[in-house]
Design a protein around this motif. Structure first.
Motif, short mmCIF file in Angstrom:
data_model
loop_
_atom_site.label_atom_id
_atom_site.label_comp_id
_atom_site.label_asym_id
_atom_site.label_seq_id
_atom_site.Cartn_x
_atom_site.Cartn_y
_atom_site.Cartn_z
N GLU A 50 0.82 -1.21 0.00
CA GLU A 50 0.00 0.00 0.00
C GLU A 50 0.86 1.27 0.00
OE1 GLU A 50 -3.84 -1.99 2.29
OE2 GLU A 50 -2.52 -0.64 3.40
N LEU A 51 1.95 1.27 0.75
CA LEU A 51 2.86 2.42 0.71
C LEU A 51 3.45 2.57 -0.69
CD1 LEU A 51 4.76 2.10 4.12
CD2 LEU A 51 3.17 3.91 3.46
N ASN A 52 3.74 1.46 -1.33
CA ASN A 52 4.25 1.49 -2.70
C ASN A 52 3.20 2.04 -3.66
OD1 ASN A 52 6.31 0.72 -4.72
ND2 ASN A 52 4.75 -0.71 -5.39
N GLU A 53 1.96 1.58 -3.53
CA GLU A 53 0.88 2.06 -4.41
C GLU A 53 0.59 3.54 -4.22
OE1 GLU A 53 -1.44 -2.26 -4.40
OE2 GLU A 53 -2.33 -0.55 -3.37
N LYS A 54 0.77 4.04 -3.00
CA LYS A 54 0.56 5.47 -2.72
C LYS A 54 1.73 6.32 -3.21
CE LYS A 54 -3.38 5.62 -0.58
NZ LYS A 54 -4.46 6.43 -1.06
N GLY A 55 2.81 5.65 -3.63
CA GLY A 55 3.97 6.39 -4.13
C GLY A 55 4.86 6.93 -3.03
N LEU A 56 4.68 6.44 -1.80
CA LEU A 56 5.49 6.90 -0.68
C LEU A 56 6.82 6.16 -0.58
CD1 LEU A 56 2.53 7.21 1.79
CD2 LEU A 56 3.78 9.10 0.74
N ILE A 57 6.84 4.93 -1.06
CA ILE A 57 8.08 4.16 -1.15
C ILE A 57 8.12 3.46 -2.49
CG2 ILE A 57 8.19 3.72 1.35
CD1 ILE A 57 7.34 0.79 0.71
N LYS A 58 9.28 2.97 -2.86
CA LYS A 58 9.41 2.09 -4.01
C LYS A 58 9.84 0.74 -3.45
CE LYS A 58 9.64 1.02 -8.37
NZ LYS A 58 8.44 0.62 -9.01
N TYR A 59 9.02 -0.27 -3.68
CA TYR A 59 9.19 -1.58 -3.07
C TYR A 59 9.69 -2.55 -4.12
CZ TYR A 59 7.48 -5.98 -0.95
OH TYR A 59 7.34 -7.25 -0.47
N TYR A 60 10.86 -3.16 -3.87
CA TYR A 60 11.46 -4.15 -4.75
C TYR A 60 11.45 -5.48 -4.00
CZ TYR A 60 13.45 0.16 -6.66
OH TYR A 60 13.63 1.42 -7.15
N PRO A 61 10.41 -6.30 -4.19
CA PRO A 61 10.34 -7.56 -3.43
C PRO A 61 11.53 -8.47 -3.74
CG PRO A 61 8.31 -7.15 -4.64
CD PRO A 61 9.29 -6.13 -5.09
N SER A 62 11.90 -9.24 -2.74
CA SER A 62 12.99 -10.20 -2.91
C SER A 62 12.49 -11.39 -3.71
CB SER A 62 13.48 -10.67 -1.54
OG SER A 62 14.41 -11.70 -1.70
#
Length: 188
Positions: free
Chosen positions: A68-80
Protein backbone atom coordinates in the motif's frame (compact mmCIF):
# COMPACT_ATOMS: atom_id res chain seq x y z
CA UNK A 1 17.31 16.11 0.75
CA UNK A 2 18.19 15.73 4.39
CA UNK A 3 16.29 13.51 6.80
CA UNK A 4 14.16 16.34 8.19
CA UNK A 5 12.98 17.27 4.69
CA UNK A 6 12.12 13.62 3.95
CA UNK A 7 9.95 13.39 7.07
CA UNK A 8 8.29 16.75 6.40
CA UNK A 9 7.54 15.67 2.81
CA UNK A 10 6.07 12.36 4.05
CA UNK A 11 3.71 13.99 6.55
CA UNK A 12 2.63 16.67 4.05
CA UNK A 13 1.72 13.94 1.58
CA UNK A 14 -0.30 11.81 4.00
CA UNK A 15 -2.08 14.47 6.06
CA UNK A 16 -5.27 14.37 3.93
CA UNK A 17 -5.09 10.69 2.99
CA UNK A 18 -7.74 8.66 4.85
CA UNK A 19 -6.20 5.30 3.85
CA UNK A 20 -2.91 5.87 5.69
CA UNK A 21 -3.21 4.53 9.23
CA UNK A 22 -0.82 4.30 12.20
CA UNK A 23 0.57 0.96 10.96
CA UNK A 24 1.62 2.61 7.66
CA UNK A 25 3.26 5.43 9.59
CA UNK A 26 5.02 3.00 11.93
CA UNK A 27 6.35 0.98 9.00
CA UNK A 28 7.49 4.11 7.16
CA UNK A 29 9.26 5.38 10.31
CA UNK A 30 11.05 2.03 10.67
CA UNK A 31 12.17 2.24 7.03
CA UNK A 32 13.20 5.84 7.57
CA UNK A 33 15.21 4.85 10.63
CA UNK A 34 17.05 2.21 8.60
CA UNK A 35 17.75 4.57 5.71
CA UNK A 36 20.85 6.63 5.02
CA UNK A 37 19.82 9.06 2.26
CA UNK A 38 23.30 10.61 2.17
CA UNK A 39 24.79 7.25 1.12
CA UNK A 40 22.10 5.50 -0.91
CA UNK A 41 18.42 5.88 -1.68
CA UNK A 42 17.88 2.11 -1.66
CA UNK A 43 17.63 0.29 1.68
CA UNK A 44 18.13 -3.46 2.04
CA UNK A 45 15.78 -4.66 4.78
CA UNK A 46 15.16 -7.96 6.48
CA UNK A 47 11.50 -8.73 7.16
CA UNK A 48 11.78 -9.94 10.74
CA UNK A 49 13.92 -7.00 11.93
CA UNK A 50 11.71 -4.44 10.16
CA UNK A 51 8.54 -6.01 11.57
CA UNK A 52 10.04 -5.91 15.08
CA UNK A 53 11.10 -2.25 14.70
CA UNK A 54 7.69 -1.18 13.35
CA UNK A 55 5.77 -3.30 15.94
CA UNK A 56 3.96 -5.33 13.27
CA UNK A 57 3.26 -8.92 14.34
CA UNK A 58 1.73 -10.43 11.22
CA UNK A 59 3.75 -11.04 8.02
CA UNK A 60 0.52 -10.63 6.00
CA UNK A 61 -0.02 -7.16 7.50
CA UNK A 62 3.63 -6.27 6.92
CA UNK A 63 3.50 -7.19 3.21
CA UNK A 64 0.09 -5.57 2.72
CA UNK A 65 1.29 -2.29 4.27
CA UNK A 66 4.46 -2.33 2.18
CA UNK A 67 2.38 -2.81 -0.99
CA UNK A 68 0.00 0.00 0.00
CA UNK A 69 2.86 2.42 0.71
CA UNK A 70 4.25 1.49 -2.70
CA UNK A 71 0.88 2.06 -4.41
CA UNK A 72 0.56 5.47 -2.72
CA UNK A 73 3.97 6.39 -4.13
CA UNK A 74 5.49 6.90 -0.68
CA UNK A 75 8.08 4.16 -1.15
CA UNK A 76 9.41 2.09 -4.01
CA UNK A 77 9.19 -1.58 -3.07
CA UNK A 78 11.46 -4.15 -4.75
CA UNK A 79 10.34 -7.56 -3.43
CA UNK A 80 12.99 -10.20 -2.91
CA UNK A 81 12.95 -13.10 -5.34
CA UNK A 82 14.26 -15.43 -2.65
CA UNK A 83 12.33 -16.37 0.45
CA UNK A 84 15.31 -15.66 2.72
CA UNK A 85 16.70 -12.70 0.73
CA UNK A 86 16.68 -9.04 1.58
CA UNK A 87 13.91 -6.82 0.29
CA UNK A 88 14.97 -3.51 -1.22
CA UNK A 89 13.01 -0.32 -0.55
CA UNK A 90 13.59 3.33 -1.36
CA UNK A 91 11.80 6.24 0.22
CA UNK A 92 10.13 8.26 -2.49
CA UNK A 93 10.25 12.01 -2.37
CA UNK A 94 7.90 14.25 -4.21
CA UNK A 95 9.66 16.12 -6.96
CA UNK A 96 8.97 19.82 -6.86
CA UNK A 97 7.49 20.36 -10.29
CA UNK A 98 5.14 23.21 -10.98
CA UNK A 99 2.62 23.14 -13.77
CA UNK A 100 3.43 19.51 -14.52
CA UNK A 101 2.23 18.45 -17.95
CA UNK A 102 3.23 15.73 -20.35
CA UNK A 103 4.07 17.12 -23.78
CA UNK A 104 3.09 14.88 -26.65
CA UNK A 105 4.48 14.69 -30.15
CA UNK A 106 1.30 16.36 -31.43
CA UNK A 107 1.84 19.26 -28.99
CA UNK A 108 5.29 19.78 -30.48
CA UNK A 109 3.92 19.70 -34.03
CA UNK A 110 1.24 22.25 -33.10
CA UNK A 111 3.86 24.48 -31.49
CA UNK A 112 6.03 24.21 -34.61
CA UNK A 113 3.10 25.29 -36.83
CA UNK A 114 2.33 28.29 -34.60
CA UNK A 115 5.98 29.30 -34.49
CA UNK A 116 6.35 29.12 -38.28
CA UNK A 117 3.17 31.19 -38.78
CA UNK A 118 4.42 33.82 -36.33
CA UNK A 119 7.84 34.02 -37.97
CA UNK A 120 6.26 34.35 -41.42
CA UNK A 121 3.94 37.12 -40.25
CA UNK A 122 6.88 39.02 -38.78
CA UNK A 123 8.99 38.56 -41.91
CA UNK A 124 6.23 39.52 -44.36
CA UNK A 125 4.78 42.45 -42.46
CA UNK A 126 5.01 45.65 -44.48
CA UNK A 127 5.27 47.95 -41.51
CA UNK A 128 8.47 49.91 -41.82
CA UNK A 129 10.72 49.60 -38.83
CA UNK A 130 11.56 52.84 -37.11
CA UNK A 131 15.25 53.44 -37.18
CA UNK A 132 16.81 55.86 -34.80
CA UNK A 133 20.03 57.73 -35.51
CA UNK A 134 22.48 59.11 -32.97
CA UNK A 135 23.62 62.74 -33.03
CA UNK A 136 26.94 61.88 -34.67
CA UNK A 137 25.16 60.06 -37.53
CA UNK A 138 22.77 62.99 -38.11
CA UNK A 139 25.67 65.49 -38.10
CA UNK A 140 27.49 63.45 -40.76
CA UNK A 141 24.32 63.03 -42.85
CA UNK A 142 23.38 66.73 -42.72
CA UNK A 143 26.91 68.10 -42.55
CA UNK A 144 26.27 70.03 -39.33
CA UNK A 145 28.34 70.89 -36.31
CA UNK A 146 27.28 69.78 -32.82
CA UNK A 147 26.35 73.39 -31.98
CA UNK A 148 24.15 73.82 -35.08
CA UNK A 149 22.35 70.54 -34.31
CA UNK A 150 21.80 71.76 -30.73
CA UNK A 151 20.31 75.03 -32.03
CA UNK A 152 17.96 73.09 -34.35
CA UNK A 153 16.81 70.96 -31.39
CA UNK A 154 16.21 74.07 -29.28
CA UNK A 155 14.12 75.64 -32.06
CA UNK A 156 12.15 72.37 -32.52
CA UNK A 157 13.27 72.20 -36.14
CA UNK A 158 14.21 68.54 -35.79
CA UNK A 159 12.31 66.00 -33.65
CA UNK A 160 14.39 64.01 -31.16
CA UNK A 161 14.19 61.86 -28.07
CA UNK A 162 16.60 61.47 -25.19
CA UNK A 163 17.36 58.17 -23.48
CA UNK A 164 19.71 58.69 -20.58
CA UNK A 165 22.40 60.99 -21.95
CA UNK A 166 22.06 59.88 -25.58
CA UNK A 167 19.95 61.82 -28.08
CA UNK A 168 18.24 59.94 -30.92
CA UNK A 169 16.62 61.25 -34.09
CA UNK A 170 14.02 59.46 -36.19
CA UNK A 171 15.60 58.56 -39.53
CA UNK A 172 12.38 59.34 -41.45
CA UNK A 173 12.28 62.86 -40.01
CA UNK A 174 15.90 63.51 -41.01
CA UNK A 175 15.20 62.32 -44.58
CA UNK A 176 12.04 64.47 -44.77
CA UNK A 177 14.07 67.48 -43.66
CA UNK A 178 16.60 66.77 -46.40
CA UNK A 179 13.86 66.49 -49.03
CA UNK A 180 11.93 69.58 -47.90
CA UNK A 181 15.07 71.76 -47.90
CA UNK A 182 16.25 70.43 -51.26
CA UNK A 183 16.52 72.89 -54.13
CA UNK A 184 16.86 70.22 -56.78
CA UNK A 185 13.95 70.05 -59.25
CA UNK A 186 13.32 66.56 -60.38
CA UNK A 187 11.83 66.26 -63.90
CA UNK A 188 10.13 63.15 -65.09
Amino acid sequence: MNKLEIIADFFNRIKNDPVIDPVHISLYMALFHLSTPEVSEVICIERQATMCLSKICSPATYYRKLRELNEKGLIKYYPSKKKTGFTRVSLRRRRKVENERIITYQDLLDFKEELIKEIRSICTSNTPSRKWLKSSEVRKLLGLSATKLQIMRNKDEIPFTRVGGVIYYLEEAVHQMLESNSNINVKR
